[in-house]
Write an enzyme that holds these catalytic residues in place. Structure first.
Site, PDB file in Angstrom:
ATOM      1  N   ALA A  52       0.800  -1.225   0.000  1.00 52.94           N
ATOM      2  CA  ALA A  52       0.000   0.000   0.000  1.00 52.94           C
ATOM      3  C   ALA A  52       0.839   1.286   0.000  1.00 52.94           C
ATOM      4  CB  ALA A  52      -0.962  -0.031   1.184  1.00 52.94           C
ATOM      5  N   ASP A  54      -3.895  -2.318   4.040  1.00 50.58           N
ATOM      6  CA  ASP A  54      -4.056  -1.518   2.831  1.00 50.58           C
ATOM      7  C   ASP A  54      -5.059  -0.404   3.023  1.00 50.58           C
ATOM      8  OD1 ASP A  54      -3.292  -4.460   2.025  1.00 50.58           O
ATOM      9  OD2 ASP A  54      -2.615  -3.148   0.419  1.00 50.58           O
TER      10      ASP A  54
END
Ligand SMILES: CSC[C@H]1O[C@H](OP(=O)(O)O)[C@H](O)[C@@H]1O
Length: 348
Positions: A55, A243
């Site tokens: 991420a 994420d």
């Protein structure tokens, strides 16, 4: 993470400043291959095909992609087109959209001639901030691991992690791995159970590579072994990355995280999620409305690795159709704490 004895960043500017160099993570650990991205299209492809992933790192890569687009054409239309192309590459990680918004906000009010330079400045600041944020997560996490180690004297502290929330998912240090690196370097006796993390095996291939390069004791396990180890008392804590953490504290992370959280909850094992503010999405109320990326079933059906002659080959592990959701949602009720740059939080 050290490579050839030197600590590296997983994304760096090219010498001419107009592109970036990334590690092609599809090749690791079998080959250390740096590749150059010279356009927004290069950045979009690298994110979509997971040459680079994680991420925070895809956020930084996207930010540089926008800067490269503006270097080519600084018009409003170019900015809008590049933003749209990059933001749709991977829908679950909030960092990508956050970083693209940061760059767009910085450049939109500027005259076209000033946009590319400002975009590179903002992208570089996001990259530098990621290093500082992750180190801060590590410092706070070190306190936690010292406490857990003191509570379990005379043996290594056993940490389980899932996927690659590591140096290779960020610009440096990682999120969940930052405390592990700092604790190891501080002399705390610890060992890491590394979930292989099917289907792309980010754990077996990337986390194991990172930990081995840093000299951190670790053991790769099948994703389905974690519950048994927790039930046997062989896991002192689970630390994962994420994420996207939504406003109510739900955690979107690599597929399989939810099952680890359920096992941890049932076994009384603390379950921590490591992230910085860049991965918190206060605009999304809960995890059930987060888009879960479905990836190609062949990522599950095909297993890649070096054959006898060292060349990378693949074997097909099923003849049937394969469904490959890349993330799942761990409800906040299963999270013991959120390890952030501000410290250990019990709620978002
Ligand atoms: C710093 S946590 C990164 C996060 O990203 C990974 O997903 P992917 O490898 O598909 O980009 C995984 O969910 C990690 O926990």
């Amino acid at each position: 993470m050290k490579l050839d004895g030197a600590e590296i960043r997983s994304i760096v500017r090219t010498p001419d400043g107009r592109g970036v160099r990334i590690l092609d993570q599809r090749k690791l650990p079998w080959e250390v291959l740096w590749v150059e991205l010279r356009s927004a299209a290069d950045a979009a492809r690298a994110i979509r095909e997971m040459w680079t992933r994680g991420a925070p790192l895809i956020g930084v890569t996207g930010a540089y992609g926008l800067a490269m687009a503006l270097a080519e054409d600084p018009s409003d239309a170019s900015l809008a087109a590049a933003y749209a192309m990059l933001v749709e590459t991977r829908p679950t990680a909030v960092n990508l959209r956050w970083a693209l918004d940061e760059v767009r906000t910085a450049v939109a009010p500027l005259a076209p001639a000033a946009r590319a330079g400002a975009a590179f400045v903002r992208a570089e600041a996001i990259a530098d901030e990621d290093v500082a944020l992750n180190h801060a997560i590590g410092v706070h996490g070190l306190d936690l691991l010292r406490h857990l180690s003191a509570a379990n004297p005379g043996r290594p502290l056993n940490i389980l992690t899932h996927c690659n929330p590591g140096w290779l998912a960020t610009v440096a240090y990682g999120t969940a791995t930052a405390p592990i690196y700092l604790a190891h370097d501080a002399g705390i006796d610890l060992h890491v159970w590394v979930d292989e993390t099917r289907p792309r095996n980010q754990g077996a291939l990337l986390t194991a590579f990172e930990l081995a390069n840093h000299g951190v004791p670790h053991t790769v396990i099948a994703d389905n072994a974690g519950g048994l180890l927790m039930a046997r008392g062989q896991v002192d804590a689970v630390i994962v990355g994420t994420d996207r953490v939504t406003a109510n504290g739900d955690v979107c992370n690599k597929i399989g995280t939810y099952l680890k959280a359920l096992a941890a909850h049932d076994c009384g094992v603390p379950f921590y999620v490591a992230m910085s503010y860049t991965t918190i999405d206060r605009g999304t109320p809960s995890g059930d409305v987060v888009p879960i990326e479905d990836r190609d079933g062949d990522e599950l059906a095909l297993l890649a690795g070096p054959a006898g002659d060292g060349a990378i080959g693949t074997v097909r592990v099923t003849a049937s159709p394969a469904y490959n959701p890349a993330f799942d949602v761990t409800p906040a009720r299963l999270v013991t704490g959120y390890l952030t740059e501000q410290g250990l939080l019990t709620e978002i």
